[in-house]
Scaffold this motif. Structure first.
Motif, PDB file in Angstrom:
ATOM      1  N   VAL A   1       0.867  -1.177   0.000  1.00 50.35           N
ATOM      2  CA  VAL A   1       0.000   0.000   0.000  1.00 50.35           C
ATOM      3  C   VAL A   1       0.904   1.228   0.000  1.00 50.35           C
ATOM      4  O   VAL A   1       1.612   1.487   0.962  1.00 50.35           O
ATOM      5  N   LEU A   2       0.872   1.959  -1.094  1.00 47.66           N
ATOM      6  CA  LEU A   2       1.807   3.064  -1.309  1.00 47.66           C
ATOM      7  C   LEU A   2       1.135   4.398  -0.985  1.00 47.66           C
ATOM      8  O   LEU A   2       0.139   4.767  -1.606  1.00 47.66           O
ATOM      9  N   ALA A   3       1.672   5.098  -0.026  1.00 49.99           N
ATOM     10  CA  ALA A   3       1.198   6.447   0.294  1.00 49.99           C
ATOM     11  C   ALA A   3       1.937   7.438  -0.602  1.00 49.99           C
ATOM     12  O   ALA A   3       3.171   7.494  -0.568  1.00 49.99           O
ATOM     13  N   PRO A   4       1.229   8.226  -1.406  1.00 47.97           N
ATOM     14  CA  PRO A   4       1.899   9.124  -2.350  1.00 47.97           C
ATOM     15  C   PRO A   4       2.483  10.379  -1.723  1.00 47.97           C
ATOM     16  O   PRO A   4       3.105  11.190  -2.419  1.00 47.97           O
ATOM     17  N   SER A   5       2.251  10.544  -0.435  1.00 49.32           N
ATOM     18  CA  SER A   5       2.883  11.645   0.295  1.00 49.32           C
ATOM     19  C   SER A   5       3.255  11.120   1.661  1.00 49.32           C
ATOM     20  O   SER A   5       2.938   9.983   2.011  1.00 49.32           O
ATOM     21  N   HIS A   6       3.945  11.933   2.438  1.00 54.47           N
ATOM     22  CA  HIS A   6       4.208  11.524   3.820  1.00 54.47           C
ATOM     23  C   HIS A   6       2.875  11.280   4.500  1.00 54.47           C
ATOM     24  O   HIS A   6       1.949  12.073   4.387  1.00 54.47           O
ATOM     25  N   ALA A   7       2.758  10.143   5.203  1.00 54.97           N
ATOM     26  CA  ALA A   7       1.460   9.754   5.749  1.00 54.97           C
ATOM     27  C   ALA A   7       1.586   9.257   7.178  1.00 54.97           C
ATOM     28  O   ALA A   7       2.684   8.962   7.666  1.00 54.97           O
ATOM     29  N   GLU A   8       0.450   9.178   7.831  1.00 53.86           N
ATOM     30  CA  GLU A   8       0.357   8.670   9.192  1.00 53.86           C
ATOM     31  C   GLU A   8      -0.777   7.650   9.262  1.00 53.86           C
ATOM     32  O   GLU A   8      -1.721   7.700   8.463  1.00 53.86           O
TER      33      GLU A   8
ATOM     34  N   LEU B   1      -5.398  -3.578   7.542  1.00 58.58           N
ATOM     35  CA  LEU B   1      -4.355  -2.598   7.814  1.00 58.58           C
ATOM     36  C   LEU B   1      -4.982  -1.269   8.220  1.00 58.58           C
ATOM     37  O   LEU B   1      -6.073  -0.916   7.764  1.00 58.58           O
ATOM     38  N   GLU B   2      -4.292  -0.549   9.093  1.00 60.93           N
ATOM     39  CA  GLU B   2      -4.759   0.793   9.428  1.00 60.93           C
ATOM     40  C   GLU B   2      -4.692   1.679   8.188  1.00 60.93           C
ATOM     41  O   GLU B   2      -3.700   1.656   7.452  1.00 60.93           O
ATOM     42  N   ASP B   3      -5.753   2.418   7.952  1.00 59.70           N
ATOM     43  CA  ASP B   3      -5.754   3.334   6.821  1.00 59.70           C
ATOM     44  C   ASP B   3      -4.725   4.437   7.046  1.00 59.70           C
ATOM     45  O   ASP B   3      -4.531   4.917   8.169  1.00 59.70           O
ATOM     46  N   GLN B   4      -4.074   4.817   5.954  1.00 54.78           N
ATOM     47  CA  GLN B   4      -3.101   5.898   6.028  1.00 54.78           C
ATOM     48  C   GLN B   4      -3.725   7.193   5.529  1.00 54.78           C
ATOM     49  O   GLN B   4      -4.513   7.207   4.586  1.00 54.78           O
ATOM     50  N   VAL B   5      -3.365   8.266   6.166  1.00 59.27           N
ATOM     51  CA  VAL B   5      -3.848   9.591   5.774  1.00 59.27           C
ATOM     52  C   VAL B   5      -2.635  10.495   5.574  1.00 59.27           C
ATOM     53  O   VAL B   5      -1.620  10.366   6.268  1.00 59.27           O
ATOM     54  N   PRO B   6      -2.723  11.388   4.582  1.00 60.18           N
ATOM     55  CA  PRO B   6      -1.570  12.262   4.319  1.00 60.18           C
ATOM     56  C   PRO B   6      -1.306  13.197   5.482  1.00 60.18           C
ATOM     57  O   PRO B   6      -2.216  13.661   6.174  1.00 60.18           O
ATOM     58  N   THR B   7      -0.029  13.446   5.713  1.00 61.99           N
ATOM     59  CA  THR B   7       0.374  14.355   6.788  1.00 61.99           C
ATOM     60  C   THR B   7       0.261  15.793   6.291  1.00 61.99           C
ATOM     61  O   THR B   7       0.912  16.183   5.315  1.00 61.99           O
ATOM     62  N   VAL B   8      -0.599  16.550   6.947  1.00 58.39           N
ATOM     63  CA  VAL B   8      -0.804  17.952   6.567  1.00 58.39           C
ATOM     64  C   VAL B   8       0.398  18.779   6.993  1.00 58.39           C
ATOM     65  O   VAL B   8       0.983  18.561   8.064  1.00 58.39           O
ATOM     66  N   VAL B   9       0.771  19.734   6.165  1.00 58.97           N
ATOM     67  CA  VAL B   9       1.873  20.638   6.502  1.00 58.97           C
ATOM     68  C   VAL B   9       1.352  21.697   7.463  1.00 58.97           C
ATOM     69  O   VAL B   9       0.484  22.510   7.119  1.00 58.97           O
ATOM     70  N   TYR B  10       1.848  21.660   8.682  1.00 59.41           N
ATOM     71  CA  TYR B  10       1.538  22.689   9.671  1.00 59.41           C
ATOM     72  C   TYR B  10       2.822  23.443  10.001  1.00 59.41           C
ATOM     73  O   TYR B  10       3.924  23.032   9.628  1.00 59.41           O
ATOM     74  N   PHE B  11       2.664  24.539  10.742  1.00 57.10           N
ATOM     75  CA  PHE B  11       3.814  25.336  11.134  1.00 57.10           C
ATOM     76  C   PHE B  11       3.925  25.385  12.647  1.00 57.10           C
ATOM     77  O   PHE B  11       2.936  25.228  13.371  1.00 57.10           O
ATOM     78  N   ASP B  12       5.115  25.597  13.110  1.00 56.02           N
ATOM     79  CA  ASP B  12       5.390  25.680  14.543  1.00 56.02           C
ATOM     80  C   ASP B  12       6.123  26.992  14.805  1.00 56.02           C
ATOM     81  O   ASP B  12       7.347  27.020  14.958  1.00 56.02           O
ATOM     82  N   PRO B  13       5.378  28.103  14.824  1.00 57.00           N
ATOM     83  CA  PRO B  13       6.043  29.408  14.933  1.00 57.00           C
ATOM     84  C   PRO B  13       6.510  29.723  16.357  1.00 57.00           C
ATOM     85  O   PRO B  13       5.866  29.353  17.336  1.00 57.00           O
ATOM     86  N   ALA B  14       7.618  30.363  16.437  1.00 59.00           N
ATOM     87  CA  ALA B  14       8.160  30.875  17.708  1.00 59.00           C
ATOM     88  C   ALA B  14       9.060  32.060  17.378  1.00 59.00           C
ATOM     89  O   ALA B  14       9.495  32.231  16.230  1.00 59.00           O
ATOM     90  N   VAL B  15       9.307  32.880  18.361  1.00 59.48           N
ATOM     91  CA  VAL B  15      10.144  34.063  18.168  1.00 59.48           C
ATOM     92  C   VAL B  15      11.353  33.961  19.080  1.00 59.48           C
ATOM     93  O   VAL B  15      11.209  33.764  20.287  1.00 59.48           O
TER      94      VAL B  15
END
Length: 374
Positions: free
Chosen positions: A328-335, A346-360
C-alpha cells in the motif's frame, strides 16, 4: 486430463474337492500380471492431517520415481526402480522406459520427485531426499517437488485421481506474488481546496535475495512424511542479488484500485536479515485545485521508497509457502489513522498535513559603553 481409472483384476479362487480321496487338493488360478502405475496429485493446502486439499498434477510434466522391493528377509530386499521417468500415457501414469509389474509377494516402497531429470535431479535414498547447490538462475521457473513416501505397497489403490501408487507432491521452493495500490488518491478539504496524486511505478525489486542453496529432507517417524529444517528454509550459498519484478503491464496508479504486478515467481526459501527489502522507483505527481480545476503542483521524479521484508508477520520465505505481498503506497508523507475502513486488515493511512510551529527567538541584548568626543 482424462479421469479414466485402470481396471482392477479380480483373482478368482476355485477349490476342487476330490471325492473318495484321503486328502483335499486346493488349486488357485493365476491372475494376469498387473502393471505398476501412479496416481498423482499436487499438494495445495493442508489444514489438518485429516483435511488435505489437493490439485491434479500437470500431465505434461514427467516426474522421477524410485522404488525398493522388501521381501520376507533382508537378504531378499533389492532396488526395484532407480530414477525412472514417469509419464502420462493415455489414461495412466507409468514408467516411460519399461513396463514394471507388481510382485507376487513382498512389498514396494516408492519415493518420487518432480520434475524428472536424468542428471540434475535430487539425491534420493530410502530415508532422505537432497538437492545440492540448486541454482534458481539456471532453473528459472522450475517447480521443485517431492512426494510423500508410499511404503509397503502390494497392489494399486485409489486415493486421488487414478488407480495406482499414491503420489502426493509438495513444493520444495516458495512462490512470491505482488499486488500494489495507493493508500489514497485524493483529499478534499473544501471546494476550493483539493489535492490529488498519481504515481508511475518504474521499477520494483527485492534486494539481496539468495538464489542458490541446498536442502536435505529426512524421513519422519511415521515413515511417510518428510521432516523439513527447523527454519523451514534452505541453506543458502553464493552471493545475494536483486530480483526485479515485471512492471511492464502496470498502469499509472490514479486511484486505490488493486493491481497485480507481473506473475508469481519461484524463489529460494530463506530467512531474512536487515538487507532484504522491497525497493520501488516511482514518480509522484501532486495536483491541486483552488476552485478553478486541477493543475500540476509538484513532480517528484524517480524517487525510491521501500520497506524491510522481515516483519513481525513474516521472517522469511518458507518451503511450500505461496506468499502474496500487498503493498500500500502512500503518495505523500502519511500517518496511520487508527482505523481500517476498507477492511483490508491494515490501518488506513492519511496524508500528513503541513503545519507550522512558529516561535520568536528572544532579542539579543547588547550593552555598549563608549565615549563620544564633542
Amino acid at each position: 486430463m482424462k479421469s479414466l481409472r485402470t481396471a482392477i483384476w479380480i483373482v478368482l479362487a476355485a477349490v476342487f474337492i476330490a471325492a473318495g480321496m484321503v486328502s483335499c487338493a486346493r488349486t488357485e488360478m493365476d491372475a494376469p500380471a498387473r502393471l505398476i502405475s501412479f496416481q498423482v496429485a499436487r499438494h495445495s493446502v493442508v489444514k489438518t492431517r485429516a483435511d488435505v486439499k489437493v490439485s491434479e498434477y500437470d500431465d505434461d510434466t514427467p516426474f522421477g520415481a524410485y522404488a525398493w522391493y522388501k521381501g520376507d528377509t533382508d537378504a531378499d530386499n533389492t532396488d526395484f526402480m532407480t530414477n525412472e521417468k514417469v509419464i502420462f500415457d493415455g489414461n495412466v501414469w507409468k514408467p516411460a522406459g519399461a513396463a514394471y509389474y507388481w510382485p507376487k509377494g513382498g512389498s514396494l516402497d516408492f519415493i518420487c520427485y518432480s520434475p524428472f531429470s536424468a542428471d540434475s535431479g535430487p539425491t534420493v535414498a530410502e530415508s532422505s531426499i537432497s538437492w545440492t547447490d540448486w541454482d534458481m538462475g539456471e532453473n528459472e521457473g522450475v517447480d521443485l517437488m517431492y512426494a510423500t513416501k508410499a511404503p509397503g505397497m502390494t497392489a494399486p489403490v485409489t486415493t486421488y485421481y487414478y488407480n495406482g501408487v499414491p503420489t502426493l507432491f509438495h513444493h520444495a521452493l516458495a512462490r512470491v506474488g505482488v499486488k500494489l495500490r495507493l493508500a489514497y488518491d485524493e483529499v478534499v478539504v473544501a471546494d476550493n481546496d483539493k489535492t490529488r496524486w498519481d504515481v508511475t511505478v518504474h521499477n520494483i525489486k527485492f534486494t539481496d535475495i539468495y538464489s542458490k542453496g541446498s536442502l536435505t529432507l529426512n524421513l519422519g517417524e511415521d515413515g511417510k512424511e518428510w521432516d523439513k529444517p527447523a527454519t523451514n528454509a534452505w541453506t543458502v550459498s553464493g552471493d545475494p542479488a536483486d530480483i526485479t519484478l515485471d512492471c511492464s503491464q502496470l498502469p499509472m496508479l490514479e486511484n486505490t484500485e488493486l493491481h497485480v504486478v507481473g506473475s508469481p515467481q519461484m524463489v529460494l526459501p530463506q530467512a531474512f536479515g536487515t538487507s532484504q527489502m522491497v525497493d520501488m522507483e516511482v514518480t509522484i505527481r501532486t495536483w491541486r485545485d483552488n476552485g478553478e480545476g486541477y493543475y500540476l503542483f509538484l513532480t517528484e521524479s524517480h524517487v525510491h521508497v521501500g520497506a524491510y521484508l522481515k516483519t513481525s508477520a513474516i521472517s522469511g520465505w518458507g518451503i511450500n509457502q505461496n506468499i502474496t505481498y500487498t503493498f500500500v503506497l502512500a503518495p505523500s508523507h502519511a500517518e496511520n489513522s487508527g482505523q481500517d475502513l476498507d477492511g483490508d486488515g491494515l490501518e488506513d493511512q492519511v496524508p500528513t498535513v503541513v503545519y507550522f510551529d512558529p516561535a520568536v527567538d528572544d532579542w539579543e541584548s547588547i550593552e555598549l559603553t563608549t565615549s563620544i568626543q564633542l
